[in-house]
Design an enzyme around this catalytic site. Structure first.
Site, PDB file in Angstrom:
ATOM      1  N   TYR A  87       0.844  -1.196   0.000  1.00  0.00           N
ATOM      2  CA  TYR A  87       0.000   0.000   0.000  1.00  0.00           C
ATOM      3  C   TYR A  87       0.871   1.234   0.000  1.00  0.00           C
ATOM      4  O   TYR A  87       2.059   1.186   0.350  1.00  0.00           O
ATOM      5  CB  TYR A  87      -0.991   0.017   1.173  1.00  0.00           C
ATOM      6  CG  TYR A  87      -0.399   0.357   2.514  1.00  0.00           C
ATOM      7  CD1 TYR A  87      -0.282   1.686   2.936  1.00  0.00           C
ATOM      8  CD2 TYR A  87       0.050  -0.633   3.365  1.00  0.00           C
ATOM      9  CE1 TYR A  87       0.260   1.998   4.171  1.00  0.00           C
ATOM     10  CE2 TYR A  87       0.588  -0.339   4.600  1.00  0.00           C
ATOM     11  CZ  TYR A  87       0.696   0.984   4.996  1.00  0.00           C
ATOM     12  OH  TYR A  87       1.242   1.298   6.230  1.00  0.00           O
ATOM     13  N   CYS A  88       0.263   2.343  -0.400  1.00  0.00           N
ATOM     14  CA  CYS A  88       0.929   3.639  -0.383  1.00  0.00           C
ATOM     15  C   CYS A  88      -0.063   4.664   0.149  1.00  0.00           C
ATOM     16  O   CYS A  88      -0.938   4.329   0.938  1.00  0.00           O
ATOM     17  CB  CYS A  88       1.489   3.999  -1.759  1.00  0.00           C
ATOM     18  SG  CYS A  88       0.250   4.072  -3.065  1.00  0.00           S
ATOM     19  N   ALA A  89       0.052   5.901  -0.293  1.00  0.00           N
ATOM     20  CA  ALA A  89      -0.780   6.971   0.250  1.00  0.00           C
ATOM     21  C   ALA A  89      -2.261   6.808  -0.068  1.00  0.00           C
ATOM     22  O   ALA A  89      -3.110   7.081   0.766  1.00  0.00           O
ATOM     23  CB  ALA A  89      -0.293   8.324  -0.258  1.00  0.00           C
ATOM     24  N   LEU A 117      -3.599   4.425   2.385  1.00  0.00           N
ATOM     25  CA  LEU A 117      -3.877   5.098   3.656  1.00  0.00           C
ATOM     26  C   LEU A 117      -5.155   5.929   3.610  1.00  0.00           C
ATOM     27  O   LEU A 117      -5.847   6.046   4.615  1.00  0.00           O
ATOM     28  CB  LEU A 117      -2.707   5.994   4.067  1.00  0.00           C
ATOM     29  CG  LEU A 117      -1.530   5.303   4.719  1.00  0.00           C
ATOM     30  CD1 LEU A 117      -0.515   6.326   5.194  1.00  0.00           C
ATOM     31  CD2 LEU A 117      -1.950   4.414   5.863  1.00  0.00           C
TER      32      LEU A 117
END
Length: 134
Positions: A87-89, A117
């Site tokens: 996952y990232c932002a 996120l």
């Protein structure tokens, strides 16, 4: 009168079923990740953002490994059949896909946590703050 929605006809139901079923092989969602983390995850959750962003707030239980540092020598700590979830932002960021591509290129099983996120917070889940581990 046709709109942009109906200009291309919907796929036949059998094709749509195959397409949407296939999508689950490539991604999972924040709710399912949260549930799994609460009950003993059978995957490794990778936050592929920078160490500074990870330290400012990340999914509890995630390991920080920026996508650019996903190389064979770093992955040797895990068995070849370990499933990774990246996952990232959020949906505006392609870091999770970059990390997933690197893992797949190394022959590793991988999925993306859809929403990143942004999705995690949208579900009302809290973030952890700590020193980065990468």
């Amino acid at each position: 009168m046709s709109t942009a929605v109906t200009a291309a006809p919907a796929a036949p139901s059998d094709e749509a079923k195959a397409h949407f079923a296939d999508a689950f092989r490539f991604e999972t969602d924040c709710w399912d990740v949260h549930e799994a983390l609460q009950n003993g995850a059978d995957f490794v959750l990778l936050d592929v953002r920078s160490p500074a962003l990870f330290a400012a707030g990340h999914v509890p239980g995630a390991i920080n490994l920026p996508h650019g540092k996903i190389v064979a020598s770093r992955m040797a700590d895990w068995s070849a059949d370990t499933l990774f979830v990246t996952y990232c932002a959020g949906p505006h960021c392609n870091g999770a896909a970059r990390g997933a591509l690197r893992l797949a290129s190394l022959g590793r099983p991988v999925k993306i946590m859809a929403g990143g996120l942004t999705g995690w917070r949208d579900e009302g889940f809290s973030l952890a703050e700590a020193s980065a581990s990468a």
